[in-house]
Each structure stands twice: as structure tokens, then as C-alpha cells.
Design an enzyme around this catalytic site. Structure first.
Site, short mmCIF file in Angstrom:
data_model
loop_
_atom_site.label_atom_id
_atom_site.label_comp_id
_atom_site.label_asym_id
_atom_site.label_seq_id
_atom_site.Cartn_x
_atom_site.Cartn_y
_atom_site.Cartn_z
CD GLU A 1 2.32 -4.04 8.94
OE1 GLU A 1 1.93 -4.23 7.77
OE2 GLU A 1 3.51 -3.79 9.24
CD1 TRP B 1 0.76 -0.34 3.05
CD2 TRP B 1 -0.86 1.09 3.57
NE1 TRP B 1 1.00 0.12 4.33
CE2 TRP B 1 0.01 0.99 4.67
CE3 TRP B 1 -1.97 1.94 3.66
CZ2 TRP B 1 -0.17 1.70 5.86
CZ3 TRP B 1 -2.16 2.64 4.85
CH2 TRP B 1 -1.28 2.52 5.92
CG ASP B 2 4.86 0.75 1.37
OD1 ASP B 2 3.93 0.11 1.89
OD2 ASP B 2 6.04 0.65 1.74
CE LYS C 1 5.96 -1.97 11.31
NZ LYS C 1 5.81 -3.12 10.38
CD GLN C 2 2.49 1.26 9.83
OE1 GLN C 2 3.60 0.78 9.73
NE2 GLN C 2 1.62 1.25 8.86
#
Length: 777
Positions: free
Chosen positions: A498, A355-356, A611-612
Site C-alpha cells: 500500500e 482480506w486479512d 510496506k509489506q
């Protein structure tokens, strides 16, 4: 250690960065961040002489192969063209012996040339070496190398240079190629043929050399050598003190998957084309080829012309570094290929697309080069075949996009097993390929974003509508009815965070699925009214009338997590009930993932630690659906619990911090994002650069500090420059026009290259202009 201010002239200021000391235990950093490429291929910048621990990668986009049935497909590491074995008076050149002075390895971003130089003293002799290298942007199949060797002190030297094509290269031990033919034509033109074991892609690699002494060509006859998986030549010469030997190596790379061979990709045709190209290169020479390459790059910098006046010159270098890598990793030449999470700079993530691309890289192209943006989305259209197969395999309808994608028809290629579990000692299972499903709506969002910004109706008719409808069909089949609560849920998923696996009702996933279905419903009506012939075609193919009935019945009952009494939207059903720990040691970490030195993934999953960006990604993509005070409350809550262990995270948080008026934090996070690859951490990029982060750097600048947004199909600008910046300008494509946007502290100027009226909103003020606009804000 990297240096950012080693310049040779003012016109190269903020265009060059350098490695100023040789580190045999930290080879990967410079190899990756100084990698070369042109979108067709990527060449990792290993040094000419070999070292233990090096990674010599030559990756050609789209040539995926499976080593065997138990592994997933990956970009195969093609034969090495860069190694030179240089022997001085019987001793092989190595910087691990003798004395090395004046060492510098630099990447010139403006001209896309790698230059390495040093003085080597060994056995009583002092010799200067200078190496140059480029991967042509003018001719996508060309590589040029030049080595210059000058004995400075200690007398004449006996010099041997061995060069060739080495097919013994592997992907960390996996050999993807059959042994192929090898040949040397006219004692000059080396050829090695490789064929991938499973996908049967033919590679034809060639190399030829020139040897000059003090600028004059020599008639040295090479010693020829053909061995298992390699072909080589060696040149021997007595080189006088003060004389300079220039050794040119010109190389070509072709494959049967190249677009120019559509209709006839026979090996004979590929090798004949390759040999003709090699002969032409050999006739032209390094300097002439490099000049054309520089001219091609000059056009690139005109296309992506960002100008910045900052108190910190590193900011300018960092933006140029990001654009450079975005260009060399993107297959602008071929819509059958995507962008790898490490670009083409290393074997990390096996060359797969995530998806980056859609969320972090595509906006750069939407607003800077829409033609390339369209090609990247056409790659996803071609991937519908694999997405439909994945949906069917999992018992769903429609198109379920793979978390990791390779060749469009391959479907899901995410590996099943990953790193070690520090508690059990076993490999950790990678669940993303099974249950990280938000990528399906991320791709739909990207289609919508592109269409609204460009107005490209042809793309929508040929590709876009079909993607939107078939992904909505998937989500409708994916929804699960909760009888007790009277709602549809999406359970057992991984969201953008994640560190939380097997969660129910991840807010990002639910909202984006809802967006996907609502968009399909809107375009169903639009298409039926305005394009009845196309509607009927897609209706026959996708059973749209049946799908629409299902969308209407389910869309209004999808569970969308709402803010609690404190204004916090739960990231998933259980996040807010998890244990809170002191994260300060991990937020101050010098390397990502340090929390796993103390806990395994199951333990981290039981904590309020991310994580993000997760909820923050929702605010970034669907920002007009949430009140400002809700966004701010959630930002304050989740930022404290986010470790930014993903390179995708800091740019999103930077943009939102700027939206909230926290310019100091926004700039700090921007700088941290720029240092993921370009900064001082010597092992941060060993597996390759972080492609999404590089797209995120551009997003910080244009979508963040310049405040460019597409909201409901309308252009908005909300500029707020960091204190360190005085001026910023950049190109912006909008609805078929190229706008030149110039910002000062409280002044905005826009110049359009077309005659059409431009509508936009600046800090809440709606306005229209033709050709030029200048306002204070």
C-alpha cells in the site's frame, strides 16, 4: 512492562502473561492484548477504576451503525459495564496517588480470565485489592466481575463501591445511541436500553450485584441512582481491618440483531429474555458461572491442540496467545458477521473486515475447525449484495468486493480520509476503498482453498460457485485493452504493497484476477456436465454463457508480468525504475511507519520501498506456478526493500524463508511476528490487536515450519523445524477427517480419526495410509 513467566503453578506454565508495573501513559497495551471475548462480544480490559486516556470498549459483533451521513458505519461502543468507583475514607481509589506495591495484571489464556491485584497504601492505611473478570464462552451474553478488598494495616476503613451501566461511552466522541430507558428492578437488577441511531439495533444491558464479607452474604441496601445515559447503585460499609469484602458484578448483553430473536426481535422480547438471563446469573453467582466458562474453554483447547517443545518457552505462549485471540474475535455463532482487523479488542479499523480474514485467518479454521471456516465464507456470500452494488456504482459487472466490509449488505465502508501528510499538513486520502481491488480474487481463492481442503460440495453448490462466477464477471469487465501491446491490463490500482498507489499492472492483482477467471472457466465446464440443473439456475441469474464467451476471449490475453533478465518479476510497471535509498534506519525501527517521519506517501511512492509482502504473497498463494529459482531471486530482491510496516508481512516472509532453507531468518521473522502484540512495545496495540498477524503466527507454525500446503487439491507436508524446536504436534482436518500430526526433528507421525485412505506428499514422496503413518524424513 510485560512478564511472560509469572506462574502460580506448573500446570499454568506458558498459559499466563502479566503486566507487572502500572503505567498511566501506556494503558492501551494491556487493555487490548488482555481483552476478553467470545466472538459475540469483545470487552477491552480497562481497569475498574478510571484513568485519563483509557479506552472502555464493549463491542458486539455485527451491530454496525453510521454516526451520520458523512461517516462510515462502525461497531458502536456499547454502554460500559466494568467501571467501579471505589472510595476509601473519602478518597477515590487511583494508582496515580499513594504507594502501589505487588502490582500484577495477568491474563490466563487457558481459562480466559483477567486477574489484577495490588496493595495500595494511602492515608496511613494499607489495603489489598484483587479483581477478576471473564466474558463467558459457555453463555455468550454473560460477563462476570469480582472485586475483593481487604484492609491490611491502619485500622478499619469506610468503603463505598459504586457500580452501574454507563451509556455515556462513545466511539472516540461519536455517540451511536439514542438515550434509552433505564430501570432498577427489585433494587437489584439494573437495566439500560440503547438503540443505534441509524441501523436501529436495540441493545439491552443488565447488571446485578452480590456483596459478601468474609464469605457471608450481606443485606446491605444499595443507594439507587438514574441519570442521563446511566443507571447505578452504590453500597457503603464499614470494613474492619483483616476482613475481606467480595463484590460480585454479573452482567448481560443482548441486542435485537441476535440470531435467537429471528422472527421476533421486538424490544419487549429482548428485554424479557435479558432479564431472565440476569436473574439466573444472579442466582448462580460468579464461581458457578466461571466454572462452566472454564469447561467451555477446555473444549476449545482440545479442538485446537497445538503442542510444542521449544528451547524458548515464549514460543509456546505466543502460539496459545494467537489461538486465544482468534477464538474470542471470531463470530462462530453467526454467519452474518465477519472478523474485524482488530478483532473485538478496540475501535481500530471500526470493526471492518479486510482480506486479512481470507488470507491470514481462514487457513487456521480450514485446517482446525472447518465448520467455522464455512461460516466465515458464508458471510462473504451474504456480502454479494454489497459487492454487486459496488461493481455497478463503478461501472463494472459482477461482484466487486469492498475493501472494508461491515454488515454484509452495506457494501464499501472504507473511510475516505486518514492520517496527516507531513509535507502539506492535510489529511491523506485513503485510496484503498476505491482502487485496492485484489480482495475480490482473494475471496475467490479462499473459497477454492476451503473446497479443495474439505471437499464440502454442499457449500459449493449453495454458495461457492456463485461467488467464483460473479467475481470472474467483475474481472472480465475490469480488464483494459492496450492496443499498442495487444494485451489486457489492470491499471490504476493499489496492490498489497500500500505504499504504491495508482500503479499499473500490479503483479499480484493481475495474477490473482487471471486465477479467478481461469477457475470460473474450469467450474463452468464442471457444473454444466455434472450439475446441469444448478448450472441452468446460475446461468439464468448470472448470464454464464455470455460470461464464458468473454472469459475465453480475454483470459489468454491478460498481461502477467514475467521475470526480467535477472529473474525479478516487476511488482508493477514502474517499481523497478524507482529510486533506491538506504532503508537500514527504517528496517531497524522500533515502531512501524517511521519512514513517514521523513517523507510523505507521494515521496515514498517514488522509492523502491514496500510496506509489506506483495510479490511474496503471490508466491505464497500460487506457489506451484513459479520456479524455485525465480521465487528465491525475488525473495532476495524484495526482502531487502520491505519494511514490514504491516503486521501481515512478517509471517509470509517467514514461511518463504523456511521454504528456501533459511531457517534462521524464518525463525527470526516468526519471533518478530509474535512480538507485534505480545512483545515489549508498549504502544503497538493501542487501537487493538492485529488479527491477521495472529492468524499469521499459526500459519508460520503449520504452513511454514510443518510445511503443510494444499497444492492443486493435494495435501503436501515439507517439515523443517527451527533449531530451537524439538517436537511439534497439531490437529489437521483434511477431506472430512481429523488428523493428528506429530513432528520430531526427522520423524513424522500422523493418526487419522476415520477409516478413509489419506493421500499426501511428504518432501516430494507420494504416499497413502489408513489410520496411521510413521516415516523418517
Amino acid at each position: 512492562m510485560l512478564s511472560y513467566d509469572n506462574i502460580r503453578s506448573d500446570d499454568l506454565r506458558n498459559w499466563i502473561f502479566s503486566e507487572v508495573e502500572f503505567h498511566p501513559l501506556a494503558l492501551g497495551k494491556a487493555e487490548a492484548v488482555m481483552s476478553l471475548g467470545n466472538g459475540y462480544m469483545g470487552l477491552r480490559s480497562a481497569s475498574e477504576e478510571p484513568y485519563i486516556g483509557e479506552k472502555r470498549n464493549l463491542l458486539v459483533n455485527g451491530t454496525f451503525n453510521k454516526f451520520d451521513e458523512f461517516e462510515v458505519s462502525e461497531l458502536p461502543n456499547a454502554a460500559d459495564l466494568t467501571r467501579l468507583d471505589i472510595v476509601i475514607d473519602g478518597t477515590r481509589l487511583s494508582l496515580e496517588r499513594g504507594t502501589v506495591t505487588d502490582y500484577e495484571r495477568s491474563l490466563n489464556l487457558r481459562d480466559a480470565e483477567l486477574v489484577r491485584s495490588f496493595v495500595w497504601e494511602y492515608g496511613g492505611k494499607k489495603i489489598r485489592f484483587r479483581f477478576r473478570r471473564f466474558v463467558s464462552l459457555d453463555r455468550l451474553h454473560q460477563i462476570g466481575l469480582l472485586a475483593e478488598i481487604t484492609p491490611l494495616e491502619g485500622g478499619d476503613v469506610s468503603l463505598v463501591v459504586r457500580s452501574g451501566i454507563d451509556g455515556q461511552a462513545t466511539n472516540s466522541g461519536s455517540q451511536h445511541f439514542h438515550e434509552g430507558e433505564k430501570r432498577i428492578y427489585d433494587k437489584t437488577y439494573l437495566e439500560l436500553i440503547q438503540t443505534t441511531t441509524e441501523s436501529k439495533v436495540d441493545f439491552v444491558l443488565g447488571a446485578a450485584h452480590h456483596v459478601k464479607i468474609n464469605g457471608e452474604k450481606t443485606d446491605l441496601a444499595p443507594k439507587m441512582d438514574i441519570d442521563r445515559r446511566r443507571v447505578a447503585v452504590s453500597y457503603s460499609v464499614k470494613l474492619e481491618e483483616g476482613s475481606t469484602l467480595a463484590f460480585e458484578k454479573l452482567a448481560t448483553v443482548f441486542t435485537s440483531r441476535d440470531r435467537e430473536f429471528d422472527g421476533d426481535s421486538s424490544l419487549d422480547r429482548v428485554r424479557q429474555t435479558a432479564l431472565e438471563e440476569l436473574r439466573s446469573m444472579h442466582s448462580a453467582g460468579y464461581d458457578a458461572l466461571f466454572e462452566k466458562h472454564c469447561a467451555a474453554w477446555a473444549k476449545v483447547w482440545q479442538q485446537y491442540d497445538i503442542s510444542l517443545k521449544s528451547a524458548h518457552s515464549f514460543d509456546v505462549l505466543a502460539i496459545r496467545f494467537a489461538i486465544y485471540h482468534l477464538v474470542i474475535m471470531t463470530p462462530a455463532h453467526d454467519h452474518r458477521m465477519g472478523i474485524g482487523a482488530k478483532g473485538l479488542s478496540g475501535e481500530g479499523y471500526k470493526g471492518h473486515s479486510f482480506w486479512d480474514t481470507e488470507i491470514f485467518i481462514l487457513p487456521f479454521y480450514i485446517y482446525s475447525n472447518p465448520v467455522v471456516a464455512r461460516a466465515l465464507l458464508e458471510y462473504r456470500y451474504l456480502g454479494l449484495e454489497g459487492a454487486r452494488a459496488k461493481a455497478k456504482e463503478n461501472g463494472y459487472s459482477g461482484a466487486m468486493y469492498p475493501w472494508e466490509a461491515g454488515w454484509p449488505s452495506d457494501g464499501e465502508v472504507t473511510p475516505v480520509w486518514g492520517q496527516v501528510d507531513i509535507v502539506t499538513g492535510e489529511q491523506t486520502k485513503i485510496w484503498s476503498g476505491f482502487i485496492e481491488q485484489h480482495i475480490t480474487s482473494d475471496i475467490t481463492y479462499a473459497v477454492w482453498h476451503y473446497y479443495k481442503a474439505t471437499g464440502d460440495q454442499d457449500f459449493m453448490n449453495r454458495f461457492g460457485y456463485e461467488i467464483i462466477f460473479d467475481t470472474a464477471r467483475f474481472w472480465a469487465s475490469r480488464l483494459e485493452w492496450n492496443e499498442a501491446k495487444g494485451r489486457y491490463e489492470i491499471n490504476e490500482v493499489v496492490g498489497p504493497d500500500e505504499y504504491k498507489e495508482h500503479v499499473d499492472n500490479n503483479a499480484f492483482t493481475n495474477y490473482m484476477a487471471h486465477f479467478n477467471i481461469q477457475l470460473a472457466m474450469e467450474y463452468y465446464e464442471t457444473l454444466r456436465e455434472r450439475e446441469p440443473r444448478l448450472f441452468e439456475e446460475l446461468n439464468r441469474k448470472l448470464s454464464l454463457e455470455q460470461a464464458m464467451a468473454e472469459w475465453i476471449a480475454k483470459a489468454k490475453l491478460i498481461y502477467l508480468p514475467e521475470p526480467n533478465e535477472s529473474g525479478i518479476i516487476p511488482q508493477d510497471d514502474t517499481y523497478l525504475q524507482k529510486k533506491v535509498i538506504d532503508l537500514s534506519p527504517y528496517k531497524a525501527q522500533s515502531k512501524v511507519g517511521s519512514i513517514f517521519d521523513d517523507y510523505n506517501l507521494d515521496q515514498v511512492g517514488a522509492m523502491q520501498v514496500s510496506k509489506q509482502a506483495d510479490i511474496m504473497m503471490l508466491f505464497f498463494l500460487l506457489e506451484d506456478r513459479f520456479a524455485p529459482e525465480i521465487k528465491r531471486a525475488n525473495y532476495d530482491y524484495y526482502e531487502d526493500k520491505t519494511l514490514h510496516d504491516s503486521s501481515l508481512s512478517m509471517s509470509t516472509h517467514s514461511i518463504l524463508a523456511n521454504d528456501f532453507g533459511d531457517g534462521e531468518l524464518a525463525y527470526k521473522l516468526f519471533r518478530r511476528a509474535t512480538e507485534i502484540d505480545l512483545g515489549p512495545y508498549m504502544h503497538s496495540s493501542d487501537a487493538g490487536i492485529h488479527s491477521a498477524s495472529l492468524g499469521g503466527i499459526w500459519e508460520c507454525v503449520v504452513l511454514g515450519f510443518a510445511g503443510v500446503r494444499m497444492l492443486g487439491g493435494e495435501l503436501h507436508l515439507n517439515p523443517s523445524l527451527p533449531d530451537a524446536w524439538e517436537e511439534l504436534s497439531f490437529p489437521l482436518y483434511w477431506q472430512g477427517q481429523r488428523l493428528k500430526v506429530e513432528l520430531e526433528r526427522h520423524l513424522l507421525r500422523i493418526e487419522a480419526d476415520g477409516e478413509a485412505e489419506v493421500s499426501l506428499t511428504v518432501h516430494g514422496r507420494e504416499m497413502k495410509f489408513t489410520k496411521q503413518l510413521q516415516i523418517s524424513y
